[in-house]
Design a protein around this motif. Sequence first.
Motif, PDB file in Angstrom:
ATOM      1  N   CYS A   1       0.851  -1.190   0.000  1.00 26.69           N
ATOM      2  CA  CYS A   1       0.000   0.000   0.000  1.00 26.69           C
ATOM      3  C   CYS A   1       0.890   1.244   0.000  1.00 26.69           C
ATOM      4  O   CYS A   1       1.802   1.361   0.811  1.00 26.69           O
TER       5      CYS A   1
ATOM      6  N   HIS B   1       0.098   4.191   0.872  1.00 23.93           N
ATOM      7  CA  HIS B   1      -0.112   5.056   2.045  1.00 23.93           C
ATOM      8  C   HIS B   1       0.806   4.626   3.193  1.00 23.93           C
ATOM      9  O   HIS B   1       1.590   5.409   3.705  1.00 23.93           O
ATOM     10  N   CYS B   2       0.668   3.363   3.608  1.00 26.65           N
ATOM     11  CA  CYS B   2       1.354   2.924   4.844  1.00 26.65           C
ATOM     12  C   CYS B   2       2.691   2.250   4.551  1.00 26.65           C
ATOM     13  O   CYS B   2       3.513   2.112   5.468  1.00 26.65           O
TER      14      CYS B   2
ATOM     15  N   CYS C   1      -6.672  -1.639   1.369  1.00 23.56           N
ATOM     16  CA  CYS C   1      -5.686  -1.840   2.421  1.00 23.56           C
ATOM     17  C   CYS C   1      -6.422  -2.030   3.732  1.00 23.56           C
ATOM     18  O   CYS C   1      -7.198  -1.154   4.149  1.00 23.56           O
TER      19      CYS C   1
ATOM     20  N   CYS D   1      -5.157   0.893   6.347  1.00 20.11           N
ATOM     21  CA  CYS D   1      -5.439   2.325   6.099  1.00 20.11           C
ATOM     22  C   CYS D   1      -6.928   2.626   5.915  1.00 20.11           C
ATOM     23  O   CYS D   1      -7.372   3.720   6.231  1.00 20.11           O
TER      24      CYS D   1
HETATM   25 ZN   LIG Z   1      -2.148   0.978   3.834  1.00 22.20          ZN
END
Ligand SMILES: [Zn+2]
Length: 277
Positions: free
Chosen positions: A251, A253-254, A272, A275
Amino acid sequence: MPELPEVETICQALKPALEGHSFQKIQLNRPDLRYPIPYDLESKLAHQSINLVRRRAKYLLVDFSHDLTLIWHLGMSGRVIIEDKGLSLKPSLHDHVVFTTSGNQRIIYRDPRRFGFLRLSSTHQLNEIAPFNTLGAEALDDPHLNGCTFHQCLTRRKISLKSALLDQKVIAGVGNIYASEALWQAKLSPFRLTNTLTLAEAERLLKALQDVLRRAIAVGGSTLRDHIHPNGDIGYFQHELKAYNCEHKLCAHCQSTYLCKTMQNGRATYYCKICQQ
Ligand SMILES: [Zn+2]
């Protein structure tokens, strides 16, 4: 399946080829697609001036000056090819309708799977017939759509966010690819129920959805499988997809969780687990 960005890309390409022009000839190479093609398409449309080419949801609409609108849906695999005078491309078995314009171009509708369709309607009554009479707000450029109205529309229902984005009565033009992308970008779970959404979350989701769609239009759509837009290019948004078709990728984002793929109401959903809440 062509979604809003792909149809918008085709719409923008068709505008200069059609607006202010007319069809000189309409050649039907078969009587039907998903539904029968109106047999009198040519007699009703040929030599009539085309006022406007526009898009509503995933439909291309061609408005003529004599109060007729050609409704054109590209189904699963429909492609529109604009061929300039003297530049004859190799014809395909799947070229079902060929429009010759007064500008000496040929507009070819190619649809291997034949899920697309063509229909005629009176222009002034278009919004009274299905599916236009039940379509929700346009995802982009709808003066009535904002964080508040989107929040109201979502919280009136108790369905998953993913189902809501795919429901054309909630918001028009969004399909599976951009629903997954928008939910990932907004960090909202596809399984979250619409009636639990806060105003701030609805605003975040709408902003993410519009951002994803605008970025996809800017590069000409995603072009998964066999969709190619009129200048023959493929769309490049598939290279920017952060969730759709990205299972087993980290992912973005994370940076610590692999995205999952699951089936939700018969459609693939990518998300995800960490997230998206
Ligand atoms: Zn994530």
